[in-house]
Motif scaffolding. Structure first.
Motif, mmCIF file in Angstrom:
data_model
loop_
_atom_site.group_PDB
_atom_site.id
_atom_site.type_symbol
_atom_site.label_atom_id
_atom_site.label_comp_id
_atom_site.label_asym_id
_atom_site.label_seq_id
_atom_site.Cartn_x
_atom_site.Cartn_y
_atom_site.Cartn_z
ATOM 1 N N MET A 145 0.687 -1.064 0.135
ATOM 2 C CA MET A 145 0.037 0.195 0.033
ATOM 3 C C MET A 145 1.068 1.201 0.442
ATOM 4 N N ILE A 146 0.670 2.085 -0.616
ATOM 5 C CA ILE A 146 1.337 3.256 -1.315
ATOM 6 C C ILE A 146 0.607 4.738 -0.858
ATOM 7 N N TYR A 147 0.838 5.390 0.005
ATOM 8 C CA TYR A 147 0.236 7.125 0.880
ATOM 9 C C TYR A 147 0.909 7.760 -0.501
ATOM 10 N N ALA A 148 -0.641 8.332 -0.795
ATOM 11 C CA ALA A 148 -0.722 9.718 -2.485
ATOM 12 C C ALA A 148 -1.297 10.893 -1.759
ATOM 13 N N PRO A 149 -0.457 11.331 -1.276
ATOM 14 C CA PRO A 149 -1.054 13.184 -0.477
ATOM 15 C C PRO A 149 -1.592 13.669 -2.040
ATOM 16 N N GLU A 150 -0.603 13.553 -2.828
ATOM 17 C CA GLU A 150 -1.474 14.382 -4.050
ATOM 18 C C GLU A 150 -2.411 14.030 -4.572
ATOM 19 N N VAL A 151 -2.586 12.770 -4.177
ATOM 20 C CA VAL A 151 -4.643 12.138 -4.540
ATOM 21 C C VAL A 151 -5.446 12.603 -3.441
ATOM 22 N N VAL A 152 -5.863 14.125 -4.009
ATOM 23 C CA VAL A 152 -6.942 14.252 -2.921
ATOM 24 C C VAL A 152 -8.479 14.202 -3.356
ATOM 25 N N VAL A 153 -9.041 13.808 -2.212
ATOM 26 C CA VAL A 153 -10.675 14.170 -2.166
ATOM 27 C C VAL A 153 -10.727 14.723 -1.239
ATOM 28 N N TRP A 154 -11.877 15.706 -1.390
ATOM 29 C CA TRP A 154 -12.957 17.477 -0.486
ATOM 30 C C TRP A 154 -14.368 15.948 -0.105
#
Length: 189
Positions: free
Chosen positions: A180-189
């Protein structure tokens, strides 16, 4: 739901490269009219099921999906315009991994939204210290390879409410040797 679908309509991504599947899990207000407004915008399908919970609803939608990647969000969320672009970049680099993005509170004046944001921020800081060795993602901003999702059995439908089914899926994903990779640039509001 209308806000979520409108945000998907604003995605900066080729319309012929994604599909939207809305699963109505026994809503008291039928969503047909809302969904119908987007038939000319992108490939969209509405599936109705008896109220059996979000785990079953996500599995129902995933079973109908044709793509190689499943990207999950919720009806009260609005993905950023570059949501699928940033997910696609991550999948190019790590095609077998689950990718989890960052969820941001769009209603900071609402104490319930603020409390929810504080909780998710805490959980992500705790479980995802190393973004390349992440351990937990909420299902409102989660993408996985379709074949691996189905191979491990999808979401556990013994969770009848929106609580814990995403955590259990992440644990099972890791137990099966998947990353699993955390990608903080993949944003959901």
């Amino acid at each position: 739901l209308a806000g979520c679908l409108q945000s998907l309509n604003c995605l900066d991504y080729p319309r012929d490269c994604f599909e939207v599947i809305v699963v109505d899990d026994g809503s008291p207000i039928p969503p047909q009219t809302v969904v119908a407004d987007f038939h000319q915008c992108f490939d969209i399908m509405l599936i109705k099921q008896a109220h059996t919970g979000p785990a079953k609803a996500r599995n129902t939608g995933a079973a109908q999906a044709k793509g190689e990647i499943l990207a999950f969000t919720d009806d009260d969320c609005e993905p950023a315009a570059d949501w699928l672009q940033t997910l696609a970049k991550r999948y190019t680099a790590a095609p077998a991994c689950a990718i989890g993005g960052r969820t941001l509170n769009k209603l900071p004046e609402n104490p319930f939204s603020t409390a929810s944001q504080m909780l998710i921020d805490y959980l992500y800081a705790y479980y995802n210290i190393d973004p390349l060795q992440a351990c937990f993602f909420a299902s409102n901003n989660l993408a996985l390879p379709s074949d691996r999702f189905h191979k491990i059995g999808g979401f556990d439908t013994t969770f009848p409410r929106a609580a814990g089914e995403d955590r259990e899926l992440c644990d099972r994903w890791l137990t099966k040797g998947c990353r699993m990779i955390y990608a903080p640039e993949v944003v959901v509001w």
